[in-house]
Design an enzyme around this catalytic site. Structure first.
Site, PDB file in Angstrom:
ATOM      1  N   LYS A  46       0.832  -1.372   0.070  1.00  0.00           N
ATOM      2  CA  LYS A  46      -0.045   0.029  -0.096  1.00  0.00           C
ATOM      3  C   LYS A  46       0.867   1.339   0.443  1.00  0.00           C
ATOM      4  O   LYS A  46       0.281   2.293  -0.830  1.00  0.00           O
ATOM      5  CB  LYS A  46      -0.885   0.560   1.022  1.00  0.00           C
ATOM      6  CG  LYS A  46      -1.828  -0.242   1.304  1.00  0.00           C
ATOM      7  CD  LYS A  46      -2.457  -1.715   0.975  1.00  0.00           C
ATOM      8  CE  LYS A  46      -2.468  -2.276  -0.254  1.00  0.00           C
ATOM      9  NZ  LYS A  46      -2.833  -4.346  -0.391  1.00  0.00           N
ATOM     10  N   ARG A  74      -1.458 -18.922  -2.252  1.00  0.00           N
ATOM     11  CA  ARG A  74      -0.812 -18.386  -1.512  1.00  0.00           C
ATOM     12  C   ARG A  74      -1.437 -19.542  -0.618  1.00  0.00           C
ATOM     13  O   ARG A  74      -2.350 -20.596  -1.328  1.00  0.00           O
ATOM     14  CB  ARG A  74      -1.026 -17.315  -0.238  1.00  0.00           C
ATOM     15  CG  ARG A  74       0.041 -16.231  -1.158  1.00  0.00           C
ATOM     16  CD  ARG A  74      -0.366 -15.153  -0.147  1.00  0.00           C
ATOM     17  NE  ARG A  74       0.641 -14.933   0.992  1.00  0.00           N
ATOM     18  CZ  ARG A  74       1.625 -14.663   1.469  1.00  0.00           C
ATOM     19  NH1 ARG A  74       2.108 -14.555  -0.205  1.00  0.00           N
ATOM     20  NH2 ARG A  74       2.435 -15.053   2.682  1.00  0.00           N
ATOM     21  N   ALA A 130      -6.046  -9.965   6.400  1.00  0.00           N
ATOM     22  CA  ALA A 130      -5.382  -9.241   7.504  1.00  0.00           C
ATOM     23  C   ALA A 130      -6.397  -9.233   8.019  1.00  0.00           C
ATOM     24  O   ALA A 130      -6.530  -9.215   9.478  1.00  0.00           O
ATOM     25  CB  ALA A 130      -4.383  -7.880   7.552  1.00  0.00           C
ATOM     26  N   HIS A 169     -22.911  16.046   3.059  1.00  0.00           N
ATOM     27  CA  HIS A 169     -23.130  16.674   1.879  1.00  0.00           C
ATOM     28  C   HIS A 169     -21.624  17.646   1.970  1.00  0.00           C
ATOM     29  O   HIS A 169     -21.646  18.459   2.773  1.00  0.00           O
ATOM     30  CB  HIS A 169     -23.765  17.011   1.543  1.00  0.00           C
ATOM     31  CG  HIS A 169     -23.468  18.164   0.650  1.00  0.00           C
ATOM     32  ND1 HIS A 169     -24.239  17.111  -1.165  1.00  0.00           N
ATOM     33  CD2 HIS A 169     -24.092  19.755  -0.252  1.00  0.00           C
ATOM     34  CE1 HIS A 169     -23.500  18.453  -2.242  1.00  0.00           C
ATOM     35  NE2 HIS A 169     -23.817  19.396  -1.541  1.00  0.00           N
TER      36      HIS A 169
END
Ligand code: FAD
Ligand code: NAD
Length: 470
Positions: A51, A275, A323, A446
């Site tokens: 990330k 995996r 995770a 908003h």
């Protein structure tokens, strides 16, 4: 018989370390054993480093492609890959150090070494230097996670043919990258390399990439990825990979009609085909713990293995290899082991961190129909959401699925900006058994991206305000 510990947790990934911290907080005498890195796959070579790269590559793309439209003009934009990699390593170091500290400060013992069972109540732990010790415990939690899967005849050498472990280091940057597997890792890392300027080709065995997603979402995703320049070859298998001095020569054949055939050269090949569980070194047979034919530890709905005092959590038990699922299991199991009420029946949201992000919770349209629901759906495009437009990220949509007879909210699917954050309100709604009417009734601020979720919720009953109802 007196044991050294009440509970020993094997593995310090997001499953094991969360379990260890909570056990210690609850006052149990516990230890966490880790053989490689505190924080596991997620913090060291998974969620976090990937990330960091995604966010940086997104920023790079944004500065080049979107910022000029927002009136922000900068000079030449360059990526310093070494600096980016160091930035990633700094974040990893900070977080993994935090994990160690939290375990220690809460009172868990930390033992560094590879664990294997000697008998149902004894572990042998061997350090990388070869020193070993034995410890006993009343109960164990197996949280040893997973490792990348390899393909027969496709030797991952870590240089030209790489796994995600090497893919998260961008410093030896490939100009032309072949990604085998159009799943989570393939599309996330493929997006990173594409955004940083590589030519990316994705080979997927199945007819579509990200096959577990809702049909509308995966179609939109494929369309957007192709528009960004990622070449996607579905129904295709790799039959030969030959490493040369200059790169890798890859032969591809159709796996089904419409598949790609040919031989091409790439600088690197990233293998991302799933995996496998880390169970081989544990000698689980000596502890009487059963694994399935793929090596995953078999557990019941309370995470108990075939041996009543041994539990397992996270990737090593299969299912969604995420995770937050591992952590939730670790937390709840700690509560159970301390004699508290534990919540094992939970809904797990998921996100794919591509551009744009994808996130979902609950049933896909296909699953809902298979389960016999007569469904109603609402769909709202980010192109009609003021905040998405102001961000310069108006691709994608929100899709809400409800039961047409009972009004039960069944699933929410998002492809668009900040989808991974937006999905959390839908998870909460499903947790509390919301109806579509409940989901419509919540007021969203908003101008926010959340208004797109609101509109899609209204859409299940043809009540959207900012789009034409069909
Ligand atoms: P792991 O994190 O694998 O940890 C297991 C630990 O056990 C390891 O530290 C290992 O060294 C240790 N261990 C193994 N055997 C032994 C032994 N015999 N003795 C002692 N210790 C042992 N998931 C998400 O939710 N979001 C994401 O964005 C995301 N991104 C990902 C990106 C990549 C590139 C990858 C590879 C994975 C990603 N995942 C993501 C998946 C996530 O990393 C896993 O689901 C998660 O790490 C599983 O946690 P775990 O605790 O079960 O196992
Ligand atoms: P995956 O299961 O998501 O995708 C693997 C893909 O490879 C599938 O589409 C499969 O059809 C394809 N494939 C398999 N064999 C192939 C072959 N021989 N040729 C071509 N394609 C082939 O697995 P992954 O991408 O390796 O990721 C592993 C797991 O890690 C994921 O299931 C996910 O749970 C987890 N993960 C999660 C995140 C996240 O939460 N954002 C990110 C990365 C990884």
């Amino acid at each position: 018989m007196a044991f050294d510990y009440q509970v020993v947790v094997i593995g310090a990934g997001p499953g094991g370390y969360v379990c260890g911290i909570r056990l210690a907080q609850l006052g149990l005498k516990c230890a966490v054993v880790e053989k490689q890195y505190w924080g596991g796959t997620c913090l060291n070579v998974g969620c976090i480093p990937s990330k960091v790269l995604l966010d940086a590559s997104h920023l790079y793309h944004h500065i080049k492609e979107v910022a000029p439209e927002q009136g922000i003009v900068v000079g030449e934009v360059k990526v310093d890959l070494k600096k980016l990699n160091q930035h990633k390593l700094n974040i990893v170091k900070r977080l993994t150090g935090g994990v160690k500290l939290l375990l220690e400060k809460n009172g868990a013992d930390l033992i560094f070494g590879a664990a294997s069972f000697v008998d149902p109540h004894t572990l042998e732990i061997t350090t990388p230097e070869g020193k070993s010790q034995r410890i006993t415990a009343e109960k164990f939690v197996v949280a040893t996670g997973s490792t990348y899967r390899t393909l027969p005849g496709l030797g991952i050498d870590g240089k030209r043919v790489i796994s995600s472990d090497e893919g998260i280091d961008p410093t030896d940057f490939p100009q032309r990258l072949l990604v085998i597997g159009g799943g989570y890792i393939g599309m996330e890392l493929g997006s990173v390399y594409n955004a940083l300027g590589a030519e990316v080709v994705v080979v997927e065995f199945l007819p579509e990439i990200l096959a577990t997603l809702d049909q509308d979402i995966r179609k939109e995703a494929a369309k957007l990825f192709k528009r960004q320049g990622i070449e996607i070859r579905t129904n295709t298998k790799v039959t030969q990979v030959k490493t040369t001095s200059k790169g890798v020569k890859v032969t591809m054949e159709p796996a089904a009609e419409g598949g790609f055939a040919g031989s091409e050269s790439f600088d690197k090949v990233l293998v991302a085909v799933g995996r496998v569980p880390n169970t081989e070194d544990l000698a689980l047979d000596r502890a009487g713990v059963k694994v399935d034919e793929k090596g995953f530890v078999v557990v019941d709905e309370h995470l108990t293995t075939s041996q009543p005092h041994i539990y397992a959590i996270g990737d090593v038990i299969g299912g969604a290899m995420l995770a937050h699922k591992a952590s939730h299991e670790g937390y709840q199991l700690a509560e159970k082991l301390a004699g508290n009420w534990a919540h094992f029946d939970f809904t797990v949201p998921a996100a794919v961190f591509t551009f744009p992000e994808i996130a979902y919770v609950g049933m896909t349209e296909e699953e809902a129909k298979e389960k016999g629901h007569e469904i109603k759906t609402g769909k709202f495009s980010f192109g009609a959401n003021g905040r998405a437009l102001s961000l310069g990220e108006a691709d994608g949509f929100v899709k809400v699925i409800g039961d047409a007879k009972t009004d039960e909210l069944l699933g929410v699917h998002i492809i668009g900006p900040h989808a991974s954050d937006l999905i959390n309100e839908a998870t909460m709604a499903l947790l509390f058994g919301a109806s579509c009417e409940d989901f419509q009734a919540a007021v969203r601020i908003h101008p926010t991206l959340g208004e797109a979720v609101h509109e899609a919720a209204l859409g299940v009953d043809g009540k959207m305000i900012h789009a034409i109802n069909r």
